[in-house]
Scaffold this motif. Sequence first.
Motif, PDB file in Angstrom:
ATOM      1  N   GLN A  13      22.500  43.373  32.342  1.00 47.82           N
ATOM      2  CA  GLN A  13      22.769  43.997  31.154  1.00 47.82           C
ATOM      3  C   GLN A  13      23.615  45.359  30.969  1.00 47.82           C
ATOM      4  N   ARG A  14      23.555  45.690  32.336  1.00 46.18           N
ATOM      5  CA  ARG A  14      24.478  46.974  32.379  1.00 46.18           C
ATOM      6  C   ARG A  14      26.075  46.700  32.626  1.00 46.18           C
ATOM      7  N   THR A  15      26.119  45.636  32.795  1.00 41.43           N
ATOM      8  CA  THR A  15      27.834  44.931  32.947  1.00 41.43           C
ATOM      9  C   THR A  15      28.074  43.955  32.051  1.00 41.43           C
ATOM     10  N   ALA A  16      27.906  42.855  32.274  1.00 49.51           N
ATOM     11  CA  ALA A  16      28.154  41.576  31.566  1.00 49.51           C
ATOM     12  C   ALA A  16      27.516  41.770  29.990  1.00 49.51           C
ATOM     13  N   GLY A  17      26.450  42.331  29.666  1.00 52.37           N
ATOM     14  CA  GLY A  17      25.873  42.488  28.363  1.00 52.37           C
ATOM     15  C   GLY A  17      26.053  43.753  28.022  1.00 52.37           C
ATOM     16  N   ASN A  18      27.044  44.639  28.640  1.00 50.08           N
ATOM     17  CA  ASN A  18      27.367  46.030  28.031  1.00 50.08           C
ATOM     18  C   ASN A  18      28.780  46.119  27.369  1.00 50.08           C
ATOM     19  N   THR A  19      28.737  46.376  26.226  1.00 51.95           N
ATOM     20  CA  THR A  19      30.104  46.439  25.530  1.00 51.95           C
ATOM     21  C   THR A  19      31.001  47.607  25.988  1.00 51.95           C
ATOM     22  N   ASN A  20      30.391  48.655  26.818  1.00 47.12           N
ATOM     23  CA  ASN A  20      31.063  49.786  27.249  1.00 47.12           C
ATOM     24  C   ASN A  20      31.202  49.838  28.692  1.00 47.12           C
ATOM     25  N   ASP A  21      31.375  48.494  29.429  1.00 49.97           N
ATOM     26  CA  ASP A  21      31.692  48.248  30.623  1.00 49.97           C
ATOM     27  C   ASP A  21      32.681  47.134  31.068  1.00 49.97           C
ATOM     28  N   LEU A  22      33.548  47.458  32.037  1.00 54.05           N
ATOM     29  CA  LEU A  22      34.669  46.374  32.170  1.00 54.05           C
ATOM     30  C   LEU A  22      34.119  45.221  33.001  1.00 54.05           C
ATOM     31  N   ARG A  23      32.784  45.056  33.519  1.00 53.24           N
ATOM     32  CA  ARG A  23      32.463  44.217  34.414  1.00 53.24           C
ATOM     33  C   ARG A  23      31.619  43.019  33.858  1.00 53.24           C
ATOM     34  N   GLY A  24      31.975  41.998  34.401  1.00 49.91           N
ATOM     35  CA  GLY A  24      31.119  40.717  33.727  1.00 49.91           C
ATOM     36  C   GLY A  24      32.064  40.174  32.450  1.00 49.91           C
ATOM     37  N   LYS A  25      33.340  40.525  32.490  1.00 51.49           N
ATOM     38  CA  LYS A  25      34.233  40.276  31.384  1.00 51.49           C
ATOM     39  C   LYS A  25      35.637  39.416  31.802  1.00 51.49           C
ATOM     40  N   ILE A  26      36.288  39.100  30.688  1.00 54.17           N
ATOM     41  CA  ILE A  26      37.803  38.516  30.651  1.00 54.17           C
ATOM     42  C   ILE A  26      38.523  39.840  30.188  1.00 54.17           C
ATOM     43  N   LEU A  27      39.472  40.459  30.769  1.00 53.22           N
ATOM     44  CA  LEU A  27      39.981  41.590  30.094  1.00 53.22           C
ATOM     45  C   LEU A  27      41.478  40.933  29.619  1.00 53.22           C
ATOM     46  N   ARG A  28      41.771  41.676  28.592  1.00 60.78           N
ATOM     47  CA  ARG A  28      43.246  41.149  28.171  1.00 60.78           C
ATOM     48  C   ARG A  28      44.008  42.643  28.059  1.00 60.78           C
ATOM     49  N   VAL A  29      45.242  42.871  28.657  1.00 62.25           N
ATOM     50  CA  VAL A  29      46.096  43.975  28.390  1.00 62.25           C
ATOM     51  C   VAL A  29      47.561  43.367  28.561  1.00 62.25           C
ATOM     52  N   LYS A  30      48.438  44.272  27.971  1.00 60.86           N
ATOM     53  CA  LYS A  30      49.770  44.074  28.060  1.00 60.86           C
ATOM     54  C   LYS A  30      50.512  45.133  29.128  1.00 60.86           C
ATOM     55  N   PRO A  31      50.941  44.665  30.081  1.00 64.56           N
ATOM     56  CA  PRO A  31      51.376  45.456  31.182  1.00 64.56           C
ATOM     57  C   PRO A  31      52.866  45.962  30.548  1.00 64.56           C
ATOM     58  N   GLU A  32      52.966  47.303  30.874  1.00 58.99           N
ATOM     59  CA  GLU A  32      54.244  47.974  30.436  1.00 58.99           C
ATOM     60  C   GLU A  32      55.421  48.189  31.517  1.00 58.99           C
ATOM     61  N   PRO A  33      56.661  48.282  31.549  1.00 57.76           N
ATOM     62  CA  PRO A  33      57.518  48.723  32.427  1.00 57.76           C
ATOM     63  C   PRO A  33      57.235  49.799  33.172  1.00 57.76           C
ATOM     64  N   ASN A  34      56.667  50.728  32.639  1.00 56.78           N
ATOM     65  CA  ASN A  34      56.373  51.906  33.418  1.00 56.78           C
ATOM     66  C   ASN A  34      55.172  52.037  34.448  1.00 56.78           C
ATOM     67  N   GLY A  35      54.503  50.667  34.213  1.00 54.51           N
ATOM     68  CA  GLY A  35      53.012  50.748  35.005  1.00 54.51           C
ATOM     69  C   GLY A  35      51.825  50.726  34.256  1.00 54.51           C
ATOM     70  N   SER A  36      52.035  51.194  33.169  1.00 53.84           N
ATOM     71  CA  SER A  36      50.761  51.522  32.108  1.00 53.84           C
ATOM     72  C   SER A  36      50.518  50.099  31.422  1.00 53.84           C
ATOM     73  N   TYR A  37      49.551  50.245  30.555  1.00 50.31           N
ATOM     74  CA  TYR A  37      49.263  49.062  29.736  1.00 50.31           C
ATOM     75  C   TYR A  37      48.929  49.432  28.350  1.00 50.31           C
ATOM     76  N   THR A  38      48.990  48.599  27.192  1.00 51.33           N
ATOM     77  CA  THR A  38      48.516  48.887  25.999  1.00 51.33           C
ATOM     78  C   THR A  38      47.454  47.787  25.800  1.00 51.33           C
ATOM     79  N   ILE A  39      47.040  47.995  24.501  1.00 50.13           N
ATOM     80  CA  ILE A  39      45.859  46.878  23.971  1.00 50.13           C
ATOM     81  C   ILE A  39      46.682  46.155  23.101  1.00 50.13           C
ATOM     82  N   PRO A  40      46.299  44.635  23.180  1.00 45.85           N
ATOM     83  CA  PRO A  40      46.823  43.730  22.063  1.00 45.85           C
ATOM     84  C   PRO A  40      46.088  43.996  20.650  1.00 45.85           C
ATOM     85  N   GLU A  41      46.593  43.535  19.591  1.00 47.90           N
ATOM     86  CA  GLU A  41      45.951  43.790  18.437  1.00 47.90           C
ATOM     87  C   GLU A  41      44.344  43.313  18.237  1.00 47.90           C
ATOM     88  N   ASP A  42      44.173  42.043  18.858  1.00 51.16           N
ATOM     89  CA  ASP A  42      43.037  41.334  18.330  1.00 51.16           C
ATOM     90  C   ASP A  42      42.216  40.922  19.691  1.00 51.16           C
TER      91      ASP A  42
END
Length: 560
Positions: free
Chosen positions: A160-189
């Motif tokens: 519950q501290r990870t997979a069931g936690n909206t404030n934790d990145l574990r137990g998830k499928i993450l989606r980000v947009k890699p940027e040319p400078n090595g950072s990332y941005t968040i998709p709209e949806d």
Amino acid sequence: VELASNLDEPLELAVLPDRSVLIIERKGAIKLFKPASNELSLVTVLPVFHGLEDGLLGLVADPDFAQNNQIFLFYSPVDKEPKQRVSRFTFKEGKLDQTSEKIIIEIPVQRQECCHSAGSLAFGPDRNLYIAVGDNTNPHNPGYYNSIDERKGRENWDAQRTAGNTNDLRGKILRVKPEPNGSYTIPEDNLFPKNGTKGKPEIYAMGCRNPYRVNVDQKTGFVYWGDVGQNTENNPARGPVSYDEFHQAKSPGFFGWPYIAGNNQPYTDFDFETNVNGPFYNPLRPVNKSPNNTGDTILPPAQPAFIWYSYDESKEFKNMGTGGKSPIMGPVFYSGLIKQPTSTTKFPEYYNGKLFIAEWMRDWINVVSMDNAGNLVSIERFMPSSKFEHPIDLEFGPDGSLYVLEYGTAWFAQNKNSRLVRIEYNKGNRPPVAQIKADKLVGALPLTVNFSAVNSFDYDKEDKLTYRWILDAGKGTKAQGAQVKHVYTKPGTYQVVLQATDNQGNSSSKTLTIEAGNEKPRANLQFTGNQTFYWPGKPISYQAKVTDKEDGTLGKGISP
């Protein structure tokens, strides 16, 4: 076609535009198979922490690799602060430039307890990067039920501290947009707003246990992953039996763990402190009341699994098999997206739009047919007469062939039967497979050998086979038939060649070596007295006897 074998915990592969194949191994090795030389070579060993289930876990080539030579790696850095890291590197001319590393994202974890690191990477058609992260939770609670142990000191046993936690990145499928400078941005949806008020904005799917192999449909954008399930004892009072799952996400959502399994079957809110069984969780309104939760209490409605199955024969889905279980998600095939459209090994149109899935424990690959909306229609076995040795990753190459990485038999080990294979489509009639058996391979003169071709076979079952033999290659003694006999009267080494030919004219050959002119020695031990058991510490009397037809016996022609 076997390309490489004897790998050391291979986990993920990437087929490059020139049909070279990158392979990662959990302890940090990166290897490259080159089709031109037909050789596998070591590129480098990335320093990683490979205790527990951590290590070098994920690999994907940039969609524009042909132009930018960039790859992405998911690995566990050797660091004071335990974490998982996804980085971008330049891979060019067979070399990984480690100085080119751009850290995309880091995910804090704990390393006091096993398990569930996951670590798969995939790109979608929109160039977004999908990252599968395990729940980083010890699953070994009594009865192996859902991991919701809220007792003090057992935080790492509470998903519950990870997979069931909206404030934790574990137990998830993450989606980000890699940027040319090595950072990332968040998709709209993604699942939560970009400002982070409802949860981590990188989250696309939550409620994952150990999401193994994420793949994205390159036309629809649907996201697919396998999730390794709990080994739950069968106790309906606590919840469903142990399910492993294949998931399909047409949009962001919550996929159940650790509250819901299968087709939205709930577990109970069990109190590990008092051993009191609470009410069943509500799939439509899951509530996370764990003291280890740092996110929202009310979670999104649970989404059912696309395919779910347990140890026994599935009543809902065909061709799932029985026994141990570990789902591996593969790709969706599209003939029109193959970059080498004239390839003669490209899979046929029959597989267009079909999803390939695999089972690590049951050693099969299945093909899932879907309708235009992505709804499941049927599941059929792929290459049913073949056994895959724990398939762990599947990817279509630019030639339209399917590349399969097989982990091998033993866990956490280098296995001789681990391998990389390329499965090519052979249009039309297939050649037979020649197989030779001989009752003797070595012997004194005259040496009579009985040969058999009865184990030869043809994948086209209707084909009839004929057999031609060369019994002493170089001298031209020939024979025909499924079983033949030959007498060798002169000493020497003879190459026996069998050619199996089908009624379409396709053929294959097999070669066997016969050594004529020297009988194998015979050795045995002769014991004095009792020969069925022994007394510890007491000597045993025995005599070694060796006889050789050409050289004599021990002491008489053969030195002791």
